[in-house]
Scaffold this motif. Structure first.
Motif, PDB file in Angstrom:
ATOM      1  N   VAL A  76       0.846  -1.212   0.000  1.00  0.00           N
ATOM      2  CA  VAL A  76       0.000   0.000   0.000  1.00  0.00           C
ATOM      3  C   VAL A  76       0.868   1.243   0.000  1.00  0.00           C
ATOM      4  O   VAL A  76       0.632   2.206  -0.717  1.00  0.00           O
ATOM      5  CB  VAL A  76      -0.951  -0.017   1.217  1.00  0.00           C
ATOM      6  CG1 VAL A  76      -1.616   1.353   1.380  1.00  0.00           C
ATOM      7  CG2 VAL A  76      -2.001  -1.091   1.036  1.00  0.00           C
ATOM      8  N   LYS A 127       2.335   1.818  -3.323  1.00  0.00           N
ATOM      9  CA  LYS A 127       1.328   2.336  -4.260  1.00  0.00           C
ATOM     10  C   LYS A 127       1.048   3.807  -3.996  1.00  0.00           C
ATOM     11  O   LYS A 127       0.846   4.600  -4.921  1.00  0.00           O
ATOM     12  CB  LYS A 127       0.053   1.502  -4.144  1.00  0.00           C
ATOM     13  CG  LYS A 127      -0.944   1.781  -5.257  1.00  0.00           C
ATOM     14  CD  LYS A 127      -2.070   0.769  -5.220  1.00  0.00           C
ATOM     15  CE  LYS A 127      -3.013   0.960  -6.389  1.00  0.00           C
ATOM     16  NZ  LYS A 127      -2.359   0.779  -7.693  1.00  0.00           N
ATOM     17  N   MET A 128       1.032   4.168  -2.676  1.00  0.00           N
ATOM     18  CA  MET A 128       0.792   5.583  -2.334  1.00  0.00           C
ATOM     19  C   MET A 128       1.855   6.492  -2.957  1.00  0.00           C
ATOM     20  O   MET A 128       1.578   7.608  -3.376  1.00  0.00           O
ATOM     21  CB  MET A 128       0.808   5.756  -0.808  1.00  0.00           C
ATOM     22  CG  MET A 128      -0.412   5.258  -0.092  1.00  0.00           C
ATOM     23  SD  MET A 128      -0.231   5.553   1.691  1.00  0.00           S
ATOM     24  CE  MET A 128      -1.803   4.924   2.301  1.00  0.00           C
ATOM     25  N   PRO A 156       1.755  10.041  -5.999  1.00  0.00           N
ATOM     26  CA  PRO A 156       1.065  10.508  -4.800  1.00  0.00           C
ATOM     27  C   PRO A 156       0.174  11.732  -5.048  1.00  0.00           C
ATOM     28  O   PRO A 156       0.620  12.724  -5.639  1.00  0.00           O
ATOM     29  CB  PRO A 156       2.213  10.841  -3.850  1.00  0.00           C
ATOM     30  CG  PRO A 156       3.368  11.135  -4.742  1.00  0.00           C
ATOM     31  CD  PRO A 156       3.201  10.245  -5.930  1.00  0.00           C
ATOM     32  N   GLU A 204      -5.851  10.208  -3.529  1.00  0.00           N
ATOM     33  CA  GLU A 204      -5.560   8.786  -3.665  1.00  0.00           C
ATOM     34  C   GLU A 204      -4.899   8.229  -2.413  1.00  0.00           C
ATOM     35  O   GLU A 204      -5.198   7.092  -1.976  1.00  0.00           O
ATOM     36  CB  GLU A 204      -4.655   8.569  -4.883  1.00  0.00           C
ATOM     37  CG  GLU A 204      -4.310   7.109  -5.177  1.00  0.00           C
ATOM     38  CD  GLU A 204      -5.538   6.276  -5.532  1.00  0.00           C
ATOM     39  OE1 GLU A 204      -5.416   5.037  -5.550  1.00  0.00           O
ATOM     40  OE2 GLU A 204      -6.626   6.854  -5.797  1.00  0.00           O
ATOM     41  N   THR A 205      -4.031   9.016  -1.796  1.00  0.00           N
ATOM     42  CA  THR A 205      -3.358   8.560  -0.566  1.00  0.00           C
ATOM     43  C   THR A 205      -4.375   8.311   0.534  1.00  0.00           C
ATOM     44  O   THR A 205      -4.334   7.267   1.229  1.00  0.00           O
ATOM     45  CB  THR A 205      -2.332   9.608  -0.102  1.00  0.00           C
ATOM     46  OG1 THR A 205      -1.324   9.737  -1.120  1.00  0.00           O
ATOM     47  CG2 THR A 205      -1.687   9.205   1.207  1.00  0.00           C
ATOM     48  N   LEU A 219      -6.480   5.158  -0.156  1.00  0.00           N
ATOM     49  CA  LEU A 219      -5.786   3.910   0.150  1.00  0.00           C
ATOM     50  C   LEU A 219      -5.633   3.715   1.655  1.00  0.00           C
ATOM     51  O   LEU A 219      -5.790   2.598   2.186  1.00  0.00           O
ATOM     52  CB  LEU A 219      -4.400   3.914  -0.519  1.00  0.00           C
ATOM     53  CG  LEU A 219      -4.387   3.833  -2.047  1.00  0.00           C
ATOM     54  CD1 LEU A 219      -2.981   4.037  -2.576  1.00  0.00           C
ATOM     55  CD2 LEU A 219      -4.940   2.467  -2.495  1.00  0.00           C
ATOM     56  N   ALA A 220      -5.325   4.798   2.400  1.00  0.00           N
ATOM     57  CA  ALA A 220      -5.151   4.687   3.849  1.00  0.00           C
ATOM     58  C   ALA A 220      -6.451   4.325   4.522  1.00  0.00           C
ATOM     59  O   ALA A 220      -6.480   3.511   5.477  1.00  0.00           O
ATOM     60  CB  ALA A 220      -4.615   6.021   4.402  1.00  0.00           C
ATOM     61  N   THR A 275       1.585   6.808   4.953  1.00  0.00           N
ATOM     62  CA  THR A 275       0.524   7.781   4.648  1.00  0.00           C
ATOM     63  C   THR A 275       1.055   9.196   4.817  1.00  0.00           C
ATOM     64  O   THR A 275       0.827  10.083   3.973  1.00  0.00           O
ATOM     65  CB  THR A 275      -0.694   7.558   5.552  1.00  0.00           C
ATOM     66  OG1 THR A 275      -1.163   6.217   5.375  1.00  0.00           O
ATOM     67  CG2 THR A 275      -1.802   8.548   5.211  1.00  0.00           C
ATOM     68  N   ALA A 313       3.456   9.943   1.994  1.00  0.00           N
ATOM     69  CA  ALA A 313       2.762  10.152   0.726  1.00  0.00           C
ATOM     70  C   ALA A 313       2.068  11.517   0.699  1.00  0.00           C
ATOM     71  O   ALA A 313       2.065  12.215  -0.312  1.00  0.00           O
ATOM     72  CB  ALA A 313       1.746   9.036   0.486  1.00  0.00           C
TER      73      ALA A 313
END
Length: 548
Positions: free
Chosen positions: A20, A23-24, A28, A32-33, A36-37, A130, A133
């Motif tokens: 994850v 991906k972040m 970024p 989106e960050t 995902l979080a 997180t 990102a």
């Protein structure tokens, strides 16, 4: 928690968090960050996320979730340190995301029961990528904003550079135009040279007219024909510009006085900015030229006015001759005095003195002009045809309500007499049934003897003009031409009665009448000449009787 204590599921969850986090950080963005979080937090603990915060202007602001001011205050109270929020029966927890020690955002997690220690460890582990990102997303956002601002600044600077370059080109072009026109103005014939320079710059026909609409200079291009007056007096607007659709005019003024107009041939109204600048600058330079000519003319007008006043008052001829020579006016020959009177307020407001000066100049009649209380006075060189003067002034003044009196021929010493004769001619005309027009003292004939002032001087002149040559001939030759003419006129031009009264043959009468025509230069068959000759003979007889 030591790594050895993690079970296989936790290791799998850590690997998931790694993926994850990766991906972040691939591309970024804040949105989106946080998506995902949020999904990872729910997967790790099964908690809900009722509120999400991000940093903006160094303070936490709500990013998503239902507005709840009390909850916001509780999150703010933790001052960036993750911890449990006091909320009664449910478990609520504020999870802060940090990067390099700075808070980047926060989650509020909510569940019926508190997650396990392993789950809390995973949440803490989630907070690190997180935060990184979010920081990276903010950095990219800031860099993009700065790049956009730099691009805008660059484009603005490039635009400014282009504008500056165009301005420099325009200024250089205008300077070249100014240099060309200034060089033209410095020549002997400044007005004409400026017009030629303007035509060369614009590649168009150019015309210059004075304030009366008379052409002062013209340069034709491609067959363009000089226009008629572009500056015509108007009943509503004095000296209003009137121009055909093919010519564009610029009025030339100095000290609010209209000096003339410059026109450029432009039927399509397609002049460039440089053309318009050239016309304006040329107009300004011509205004200087015309103003100079006007100032010189005003001095000459003032000197001429003083000289005219002195001449009709009988000033010393020697001094007058010197002053006239300075004004290029020939007092050595014969002159006449002209008096012009017009209605005080003409429809177009044109000054009669200026109009008279202009028209005499246009007729190429040298003149000294002055003003009297009720008329304008002009001393003109004799030998010029003044028959069109009244009609020309009527056009310029837009009025026919004017009277002109012309005095007899005189030398400089006798201009006072010509002035008196012009005054008499003006008065007789003004008091006649047709008061408007021009009367010449030489043509008044019988009317001149109506004035017996000055000891009968006018009568003597009248007799001399009509009978002088015949009287002198009779005296020198012992003939009777005057008596013969009187008998002939008394008989109404009848040959038989005249011959009988004179006791001579008809052939002798015919011979005498032929001699009368030759000596006097008068045609006795002309009704006006016959009348004046008859009156002159009767007046002479009456004068002789009074003197005897």
């Amino acid at each position: 928690m030591p790594r050895a204590d993690l079970d296989a599921r936790s290791q799998s969850d850590l690997y998931g968090l790694f993926r994850v986090g990766s991906k972040m950080l691939e591309h970024p963005t804040t949105r989106e960050t946080l998506r995902l979080a949020t999904a990872s937090a729910k997967a790790i603990t099964g908690c809900s996320v009722p509120a999400v915060y991000v940093m903006a202007d160094d303070r936490l602001v709500r990013y998503s979730g239902k507005a709840n001011r009390r909850l916001d205050l509780l999150v703010e109270a933790l001052a960036g340190t993750s911890g449990v929020l006091d909320n009664g029966d449910v478990w609520r927890y504020a999870l802060f995301f940090r990067e390099t020690g700075k808070v980047r955002g926060a989650f509020v997690l909510q569940a019926a029961t508190e997650p396990s220690g392993n789950e809390m460890f995973m949440l803490q582990a989630l907070a690190e990528p997180t935060g990184a990102a979010l920081a990276t997303a903010e950095l990219i956002k800031r860099e993009r904003r700065e790049a956009r601002e730099l691009r805008q600044l660059y484009e603005a600077q490039a635009g400014s550079n282009r504008t500056m370059a165009a301005t420099i080109v325009r200024l250089n072009a205008h300077q070249a135009i100014r240099d060309t026109i200034v060089a033209a103005a410095g020549t002997g014939n400044g007005e004409a040279q400026i017009v030629e320079a303007l035509s060369a710059i614009t590649r168009r026909a150019v015309v210059l007219q004075d304030s009366f609409g008379n052409e002062r200079a013209f340069v034709g291009v491609d067959g363009a024909v000089s226009p008629s007056s572009m500056l015509v007096p108007d009943v509503q607007v004095s000296a209003a510009a009137r121009l055909s659709t093919e010519w564009r005019s610029t009025v030339i003024r100095s000290r609010r006085e209209t000096l003339g107009v410059i026109g450029i041939f432009d039927p399509d109204d397609a002049r460039s900015e440089d053309d318009r600048f050239a016309v304006e600058y040329a107009s300004a330079m011509i205004a200087v030229e015309l103003a100079h000519h006007r100032d010189v003319a005003e001095v000459e007008i003032r000197l001429g006015r003083d000289l005219a006043d002195d001449l009709v008052a009988g000033a010393g001829i020697v001094d007058a001759l010197a002053r006239a020579e300075a004004l290029h006016f020939d007092l050595g020959g014969s002159q006449r005095v002209v008096l012009v009177s017009w209605e005080n307020s003409t429809p177009n407001g044109v000054d009669i003195g200026a109009a008279l000066r202009h028209e005499l100049a246009a007729m190429r009649v040298p003149a000294l002009i002055s003003r009297r209380p009720d008329a304008v006075l002009a001393i003109v060189i004799d030998g010029h045809d003044l028959s069109q003067l009244y009609e020309r002034l009527s056009v310029v003044m837009a009025s026919t309500r004017g009277t002109i009196g012309v005095g007899g021929i005189a030398t400089a010493e006798d201009l006072a007499d010509s002035f008196s004769e012009a005054s008499r001619a003006l008065q007789i005309r003004a008091e006649s049934r047709r008061p408007y027009g021009m009367s010449n003292h030489d043509d008044l004939g019988l009317l001149r003897i109506l004035d017996t002032s000055g000891g009968g001087v006018q009568l003597e002149r009248y007799l001399s003009e009509w009978l002088g040559a015949l009287v002198d001939y009779d005296r020198d030759h012992g003939s009777e031409l005057v008596r013969t003419l009187g008998m002939y006129l008394d008989a109404g031009g009848n040959y038989d009665r005249t011959a009988d009264a004179l006791v001579i043959h008809r052939s002798t009468l015919r011979y005498r009448l032929r001699r009368i025509r030759e000596v006097s230069g008068r045609d006795v068959t002309d009704p006006e000449s016959r009348l004046n000759l008859h009156v002159a003979i009767r007046a002479r007889a009456a004068l002789r009787d009074n003197l005897s």
